[in-house]
Design a protein around this motif. Structure first.
Motif, PDB file in Angstrom:
ATOM      1  N   ALA A 100      58.336 -14.420  75.467  1.00  0.00           N
ATOM      2  CA  ALA A 100      57.167 -15.301  75.468  1.00  0.00           C
ATOM      3  C   ALA A 100      56.125 -14.698  76.412  1.00  0.00           C
ATOM      4  O   ALA A 100      56.432 -13.844  77.242  1.00  0.00           O
ATOM      5  CB  ALA A 100      57.569 -16.697  75.949  1.00  0.00           C
ATOM      6  N   ILE A 101      54.900 -15.161  76.284  1.00  0.00           N
ATOM      7  CA  ILE A 101      53.847 -14.693  77.184  1.00  0.00           C
ATOM      8  C   ILE A 101      54.118 -15.264  78.572  1.00  0.00           C
ATOM      9  O   ILE A 101      54.430 -16.445  78.722  1.00  0.00           O
ATOM     10  CB  ILE A 101      52.467 -15.154  76.684  1.00  0.00           C
ATOM     11  N   MET A 102      54.000 -14.406  79.573  1.00  0.00           N
ATOM     12  CA  MET A 102      54.209 -14.869  80.943  1.00  0.00           C
ATOM     13  C   MET A 102      53.276 -14.139  81.892  1.00  0.00           C
ATOM     14  O   MET A 102      52.866 -13.011  81.623  1.00  0.00           O
ATOM     15  CB  MET A 102      55.670 -14.716  81.367  1.00  0.00           C
ATOM     16  N   ALA A 160      60.362 -14.433  80.234  1.00  0.00           N
ATOM     17  CA  ALA A 160      60.316 -15.773  79.660  1.00  0.00           C
ATOM     18  C   ALA A 160      60.620 -15.569  78.184  1.00  0.00           C
ATOM     19  O   ALA A 160      60.026 -14.714  77.523  1.00  0.00           O
ATOM     20  CB  ALA A 160      58.941 -16.389  79.861  1.00  0.00           C
ATOM     21  N   LEU A 161      61.571 -16.330  77.664  1.00  0.00           N
ATOM     22  CA  LEU A 161      62.022 -16.140  76.286  1.00  0.00           C
ATOM     23  C   LEU A 161      61.931 -17.446  75.508  1.00  0.00           C
ATOM     24  O   LEU A 161      61.952 -18.527  76.096  1.00  0.00           O
ATOM     25  CB  LEU A 161      63.472 -15.636  76.276  1.00  0.00           C
ATOM     26  N   THR A 162      61.829 -17.344  74.176  1.00  0.00           N
ATOM     27  CA  THR A 162      61.900 -18.513  73.295  1.00  0.00           C
ATOM     28  C   THR A 162      62.841 -18.174  72.149  1.00  0.00           C
ATOM     29  O   THR A 162      62.908 -17.029  71.697  1.00  0.00           O
ATOM     30  CB  THR A 162      60.523 -18.907  72.715  1.00  0.00           C
ATOM     31  N   HIS A 179      63.088 -23.431  71.821  1.00  0.00           N
ATOM     32  CA  HIS A 179      63.475 -23.681  73.215  1.00  0.00           C
ATOM     33  C   HIS A 179      62.990 -22.539  74.102  1.00  0.00           C
ATOM     34  O   HIS A 179      63.129 -21.370  73.744  1.00  0.00           O
ATOM     35  CB  HIS A 179      65.001 -23.798  73.350  1.00  0.00           C
ATOM     36  N   GLY A 180      62.444 -22.878  75.255  1.00  0.00           N
ATOM     37  CA  GLY A 180      61.988 -21.872  76.205  1.00  0.00           C
ATOM     38  C   GLY A 180      62.975 -21.739  77.352  1.00  0.00           C
ATOM     39  O   GLY A 180      63.539 -22.721  77.824  1.00  0.00           O
TER      40      GLY A 180
END
Length: 147
Positions: free
Chosen positions: A46-48, A5-7, A12-13
């Motif tokens: 991102a945290i996932m 998961a990226l931002t 934007h995610g």
């Protein structure tokens, strides 16, 4: 393969797949990972939550494996229908949508006499019966029409 998961720097995610954690680091360091919404190349993980199969899903999979298969007859009636189908398919010729034409030709002697089965529109079957040509509906669909 690993999914992250990226931002982006604009907030934007999104998600993306990479061959490995090292592959992500290499691509990200070279500025080759970008936001699909705005094109920003400042991207961070991102945290996932990890994708772990819960025990309930494993139990459900085991229960599905224990269920009878669709092609296996589940009653005497289904077994009898399967036997009838085998009998018809082994001892007669499938003529498809030409059934009405071929049945009429056999009845009139224009075609050699033999057992046939196939498909006919209701109006065609009715005309065959009205003309005294012996036909009967089968309690199954041709194999080519089965899902």
């Amino acid at each position: 393969m690993i999914r992250y998961a990226l931002t982006c720097g604009a907030g934007h995610g999104f998600e993306s797949w990479f061959a490995s954690a090292a592959a992500y680091d290499t691509l990200s360091g070279a500025g080759q990972v970008s936001c699909p919404i705005c094109g920003e190349t400042r991207v961070e993980k991102a945290i996932m939550a990890p994708a772990v199969t819960p025990a309930r899903k494993a139990e459900a999979a085991a229960a599905a494996e224990a269920r009878p298969k669709l092609g296996t007859p589940q009653s005497e009636l289904e077994a009898a229908l399967a036997a009838l189908r085998r009998q018809v398919e082994e001892n007669s010729e499938y003529v498809g949508m030409n059934f009405a034409t071929e049945a009429r030709a056999i009845h009139e002697g224009a075609s050699p006499e033999r057992a046939i089965y196939g498909e006919a529109k209701p109006e065609e079957a009715k005309r065959l019966i009205e003309d005294g040509i012996p036909v009967a509906p089968l309690p199954f669909r041709p194999a080519r029409k089965s899902n």
